[in-house]
Design an enzyme around this catalytic site. Sequence first.
Site, PDB file in Angstrom:
ATOM      1  N   HIS A  97       0.847   5.217   1.388  1.00 55.16           N
ATOM      2  CA  HIS A  97       0.150   6.108   2.315  1.00 55.16           C
ATOM      3  C   HIS A  97       0.781   7.503   2.236  1.00 55.16           C
ATOM      4  O   HIS A  97       2.008   7.633   2.288  1.00 55.16           O
ATOM      5  CB  HIS A  97       0.257   5.562   3.744  1.00 55.16           C
ATOM      6  CG  HIS A  97      -0.520   6.397   4.716  1.00 55.16           C
ATOM      7  ND1 HIS A  97      -1.898   6.357   4.769  1.00 55.16           N
ATOM      8  CD2 HIS A  97      -0.126   7.317   5.626  1.00 55.16           C
ATOM      9  CE1 HIS A  97      -2.309   7.220   5.689  1.00 55.16           C
ATOM     10  NE2 HIS A  97      -1.260   7.812   6.216  1.00 55.16           N
ATOM     11  N   ASN A 121       0.847  -1.196   0.000  1.00 55.96           N
ATOM     12  CA  ASN A 121       0.000   0.000   0.000  1.00 55.96           C
ATOM     13  C   ASN A 121       0.878   1.239   0.000  1.00 55.96           C
ATOM     14  O   ASN A 121       2.028   1.197   0.428  1.00 55.96           O
ATOM     15  CB  ASN A 121      -0.879  -0.012   1.260  1.00 55.96           C
ATOM     16  CG  ASN A 121      -1.837   1.164   1.300  1.00 55.96           C
ATOM     17  OD1 ASN A 121      -2.434   1.539   0.288  1.00 55.96           O
ATOM     18  ND2 ASN A 121      -1.988   1.782   2.468  1.00 55.96           N
TER      19      ASN A 121
HETATM   20  C1  GRF Z   1      -2.813   8.604  -2.785  1.00 51.25           C
HETATM   21  O1  GRF Z   1      -2.544   9.829  -2.137  1.00 51.25           O
HETATM   22  C2  GRF Z   1      -2.394   7.457  -1.923  1.00 51.25           C
HETATM   23  O2  GRF Z   1      -1.317   7.737  -1.096  1.00 51.25           O
HETATM   24  C3  GRF Z   1      -3.628   7.209  -1.099  1.00 51.25           C
HETATM   25  O3  GRF Z   1      -4.708   7.458  -1.961  1.00 51.25           O
HETATM   26  C4  GRF Z   1      -4.312   8.395  -2.960  1.00 51.25           C
HETATM   27  C5  GRF Z   1      -4.658   7.790  -4.284  1.00 51.25           C
HETATM   28  O4  GRF Z   1      -4.496   8.681  -5.339  1.00 51.25           O
HETATM   29  N1  GRF Z   1      -3.606   5.867  -0.543  1.00 51.25           N
HETATM   30  P1  GRF Z   1      -4.654   8.167  -6.842  1.00 51.25           P
HETATM   31  O5  GRF Z   1      -6.050   7.547  -6.980  1.00 51.25           O
HETATM   32  O6  GRF Z   1      -3.577   7.178  -7.122  1.00 51.25           O
HETATM   33  O7  GRF Z   1      -4.525   9.405  -7.677  1.00 51.25           O
END
Ligand code: GRF
Length: 201
Positions: A109, A107
């Site tokens: 974050h 994941n």
């Molecule tokens: C990202 O900021 C990621 O860190 C978080 O959700 C967001 C997803 O953005 N888990 P995207 O859909 O990849 O533009």
Amino acid sequence: MKRIAVFASGFGSNLQALIDFSKNDDLSGEIVLVFSDKSGAYALQRAKNHGIKAVFLDPAQFKTRSQYDEKVADILKEEKIDLVVLAGYMLLIGQNIVAKFKNRIINIHPALLPAFKGTHGIKDAFDYGVKVTGVTVHFVDEGLDSGPIIIQQAVEVTEEDSAETLEEKIHAVEHKIYPLAVKHFCNGRLKILGRKVIIRQ
Ligand code: GRF
């Protein structure tokens, strides 16, 4: 080549970064599936644009969450997935999937874990007034944003920053480090020793 599934609920800019990286560099893995719990997720469209199989599965169509998870697990098995990459996937991954895919789900974050866990990492850090925040890529375990950390990169918060400019800076770092973490996984370079992840050269 490792077979990769990317799970996304929204815009999918991290998915796009992974797709772009795989076209220009050696990801050592192939994104064979994009999965979403939201029919309108733009990530599904991005997958289609690049000829990647896109699957939407509506949680509301299942009586229980564990039935939904079983179906998700079936899809992962059918597609012979080696690595699940969560990229803005807003549903908590079911415990049975975490168990079946132990150390094979990662994941990203948008904060320096273990600070600012949860769904609003960027805004929470900004509102708290931190001078440094950042991005964390980690393995997924049974807890919330709690698995062993693969890569972290700091991002400075300046006095000129707004929540929006900070978000842009965070996303730029995400798009740089997530493909690298995926590549390390696919090359078998990640070794988990308790809470520590060693990146073997
Ligand atoms: C990202 O900021 C990621 O860190 C978080 O959700 C967001 C997803 O953005 N888990 P995207 O859909 O990849 O533009």
